[in-house]
Design a protein around this motif. Structure first.
Motif, PDB file in Angstrom:
ATOM      1  N   ASP A  13    -102.374  -3.458 -68.811  1.00  0.00           N
ATOM      2  CA  ASP A  13    -103.619  -4.172 -69.129  1.00  0.00           C
ATOM      3  C   ASP A  13    -104.385  -3.532 -70.279  1.00  0.00           C
ATOM      4  O   ASP A  13    -105.622  -3.588 -70.328  1.00  0.00           O
ATOM      5  N   LYS A  16    -102.071  -5.710 -74.534  1.00  0.00           N
ATOM      6  CA  LYS A  16    -100.803  -5.974 -75.231  1.00  0.00           C
ATOM      7  C   LYS A  16    -100.718  -7.418 -75.710  1.00  0.00           C
ATOM      8  O   LYS A  16    -100.275  -7.687 -76.814  1.00  0.00           O
ATOM      9  N   HIS A  41    -100.708 -11.242 -69.469  1.00  0.00           N
ATOM     10  CA  HIS A  41    -101.115 -10.984 -70.847  1.00  0.00           C
ATOM     11  C   HIS A  41    -102.071 -12.082 -71.303  1.00  0.00           C
ATOM     12  O   HIS A  41    -101.759 -13.261 -71.219  1.00  0.00           O
ATOM     13  N   THR A 131     -97.732  -6.492 -57.111  1.00  0.00           N
ATOM     14  CA  THR A 131     -98.221  -7.841 -57.385  1.00  0.00           C
ATOM     15  C   THR A 131     -97.634  -8.841 -56.380  1.00  0.00           C
ATOM     16  O   THR A 131     -97.923 -10.018 -56.441  1.00  0.00           O
ATOM     17  N   THR A 240     -93.866   0.557 -61.253  1.00  0.00           N
ATOM     18  CA  THR A 240     -93.139  -0.700 -61.142  1.00  0.00           C
ATOM     19  C   THR A 240     -91.638  -0.372 -61.089  1.00  0.00           C
ATOM     20  O   THR A 240     -91.259   0.794 -61.104  1.00  0.00           O
TER      21      THR A 240
HETATM   22  P1  IMO Z   1     -99.361  -5.981 -67.638  1.00  0.00           P
HETATM   23  O1  IMO Z   1     -98.117  -6.371 -68.410  1.00  0.00           O
HETATM   24  C1  IMO Z   1    -101.191  -3.553 -64.528  1.00  0.00           C
HETATM   25  C2  IMO Z   1     -98.713  -2.568 -61.064  1.00  0.00           C
HETATM   26  C3  IMO Z   1     -99.099  -3.176 -59.730  1.00  0.00           C
HETATM   27  C4  IMO Z   1     -98.640  -2.055 -58.812  1.00  0.00           C
HETATM   28  C5  IMO Z   1     -97.360  -1.571 -59.469  1.00  0.00           C
HETATM   29  C6  IMO Z   1     -96.085  -2.156 -58.881  1.00  0.00           C
HETATM   30  O2  IMO Z   1    -100.343  -7.062 -67.482  1.00  0.00           O
HETATM   31  O3  IMO Z   1     -99.922  -4.724 -68.206  1.00  0.00           O
HETATM   32  P2  IMO Z   1     -94.926  -4.546 -59.083  1.00  0.00           P
HETATM   33  O4  IMO Z   1     -95.418  -5.904 -58.693  1.00  0.00           O
HETATM   34  O5  IMO Z   1     -94.580  -4.416 -60.531  1.00  0.00           O
HETATM   35  O6  IMO Z   1     -93.831  -4.041 -58.197  1.00  0.00           O
HETATM   36  O7  IMO Z   1     -96.192  -3.572 -58.790  1.00  0.00           O
HETATM   37  O8  IMO Z   1     -97.478  -1.925 -60.833  1.00  0.00           O
HETATM   38  N1  IMO Z   1     -98.514  -3.550 -62.159  1.00  0.00           N
HETATM   39  C7  IMO Z   1     -99.370  -3.726 -63.171  1.00  0.00           C
HETATM   40  N2  IMO Z   1    -100.585  -3.173 -63.392  1.00  0.00           N
HETATM   41  N3  IMO Z   1    -100.670  -4.411 -65.419  1.00  0.00           N
HETATM   42  C8  IMO Z   1     -99.441  -4.939 -65.231  1.00  0.00           C
HETATM   43  O9  IMO Z   1     -98.802  -5.683 -66.153  1.00  0.00           O
HETATM   44  C9  IMO Z   1     -98.750  -4.650 -64.035  1.00  0.00           C
HETATM   45  N4  IMO Z   1     -97.566  -5.023 -63.502  1.00  0.00           N
HETATM   46  C10 IMO Z   1     -97.423  -4.330 -62.370  1.00  0.00           C
HETATM   47  O10 IMO Z   1    -100.484  -3.400 -59.653  1.00  0.00           O
HETATM   48  O11 IMO Z   1     -99.583  -1.009 -58.840  1.00  0.00           O
END
Ligand code: IMO
Ligand code: GDP
Ligand code: MG
Length: 431
Positions: A13, A16, A41, A131, A240
């Protein structure tokens, strides 16, 4: 002229989407190379907001957009996101969008498993705060060699054996969790119902990108999440399930590492995180609340409030190394407007000893305490600044301090959600 890899340098976040959209004007092809629809995004163009989760941000500019093999693709979500973008007037056709035929699918059984695990872990206080979109279970099946991939939808004769294999694994888990098993027919029906929506877009992405590269196209790789959520380099296990560092852009798209070029780390002028896990600079006071309110720090997909804190130079300095960052795009500087003083974390104390890195151990990550320096704030507004000369002297001082502490220069500076409110210092495509 070179290709550009955009990655998040913190916990996601960072902005990007906005920066990829802005750079897309200069690019010919935009490629997603990891993650799935866990990404959120946001692009704002002339006051209109576009929220993308799975589709590459370059689609909004009509640029050739590619979902690489490193991405996990939820076909149900794909159909819904395409519809949503079309309703906003964006053309989505196989002319502008391609999906790697070897990308693995996220199916409803993955979403179920993600949610069931998180629910069970909530009760024991060990949840990740995912998520709940099935990302982790889908990547597990990929490395476990039992995933169903996009190309399998085009091969009805081999699909039954793959369904059996996948269900043997998932039904054992489901029995253990006390939930109903999934029948062969139900999964077969799910796959048949999505095939016609996704197959028109499939391509040999490795070949397409190689051809584009040879023809002199500029390729922009769009990362999702952030380096501290990387499965190897992040705050494991609060991460993740993909590699989010820049090196993944090669493996996740089918190009070699020499194709990557400039690595642009998108970096928020403070720090946020969604979900559970360590966050040394987290603020639980009115300043944290101020950053949350002024920065509108709410998750795009899940609507969860993002945790907020001061800029942590230790983390970004580490990302500069683990991703080989050439320069950064510093975003949301405007959110710091009006604060009397600003703190930056320059190191940690761990059990009474000063350290200059994020330790690998989960327990140590939870114990580190930030060491701050304090800078004077600025009273003027930087919102919408488009020239370096429009920035107050103290804001410039803050930016210079960040550059020095992380060991990388600022190439772009963002001062609002709007596409054009961006200051260009160095063009990443010119290397
Ligand atoms: P963007 O691309 C912020 C976090 C989730 C959780 C961890 C694992 O928008 O930056 P997952 O569903 O991937 O197995 O969750 O990762 N998370 C993100 N946090 N921005 C994201 O994407 C995220 N995608 C996953 O909150 O802590
Ligand atoms: P991403 O996941 O890295 O693409 O970032 P998100 O879109 O999830 O979150 C970034 C948020 O900040 C979005 O709402 C953007 O519109 C917004 N944003 C991006 N750059 C700036 C900026 O420079 N200033 C402000 N105030 N908001 C920004
Ligand atoms: Mg996001």
């Amino acid at each position: 002229m070179t290709n550009v890899v955009v990655i998040g340098s913190q916990w996601g976040d960072e902005g990007k989407g906005k920066i990829v959209d802005w750079l897309s004007e200069r690019a010919d092809v935009i490629v997603r190379f990891q993650g799935g629809h866990n990404a959120g995004h946001t692009l704002v163009v002339d006051g209109v907001s576009y929220k993308l989760a799975l589709l590459p941000s370059g689609l909004v500019r009509g640029k050739l957009s590619v979902i690489g093999n490193g991405v996990v693709v939820d076909p149900h979500h794909f159909v819904a996101e395409v519809e949503k973008l079309r309703a906003q007037g964006v053309a989505v056709t196989p002319d502008v969008l391609r999906i790697a035929e070897n990308a693995p699918l996220i199916l409803s059984l993955h979403r179920d498993l993600d949610a069931m695990r998180e629910d069970a872990a909530s009760n024991s206080g060990t949840k990740i705060g995912t998520t709940r979109r099935g990302i982790g279970p889908a990547y597990e099946d990929k490395v476990g060699r039992r995933a169903i991939r996009v190309i399998d939808l085009a091969e009805p004769e081999t699909l039954p054996a793959k369904i059996d294999r996948l269900l043997t694994h998932h039904n054992a888990l489901r029995r253990g969790m006390g939930v109903n098993e999934i029948s062969f027919d139900a999964l077969h029906q799910e796959l048949s119902s999505v095939a016609e929506h996704i197959l028109p877009y499939i391509d040999q992405v490795w070949r397409l990108l190689d051809e584009q590269r040879k023809a002199g196209a500029r390729i922009l790789f769009e990362g999702a999440q952030g380096a501290l959520l990387d499965n190897d380099h992040g705050t494991y296990p609060f991460v993740t399930s993909s590699n989010t560092v820049a090196g993944q852009a090669a493996a996740g798209s089918g190009l070699g590492p020499t194709a990557l070029g400039y690595v642009l780390g998108i970096t928020k002028a403070y720090t946020t995180r969604v979900g559970e896990g360590p966050f040394p600079c987290e603020l639980h006071d009115e300043i944290g609340q101020h950053l949350s309110t002024v920065g509108r720090e709410v998750g795009v997909n899940t609507g969860r409030p993002r945790r907020c804190g001061w800029f942590d130079a230790v983390l970004v300095r580490q990302t500069v190394k683990t991703s080989g960052i050439t320069g950064i795009a510093l975003t949301k500087l405007d959110v710091l407007d009006g604060l009397d003083e600003l703190k930056i974390c320059v190191g940690y104390t761990l059990d009474g000893k000063e350290i200059d890195y994020l330790p690998a151990s989960q327990a140590a990550q939870a114990r580190v305490e930030p060491i701050y320096i304090t800078l004077e704030g600025w009273k003027e507004s930087t919102v919408g600044a488009r020239k370096w000369a429009d920035l107050p002297a103290q804001a410039i001082k803050y930016v210079r301090q960040v550059e020095e502490l992380i060991g990388a220069p600022v190439a772009l500076l963002s001062t609002s959600p709007e596409r054009e409110d961006t200051i260009l210092v160095t063009d990443p495509f010119e290397g």
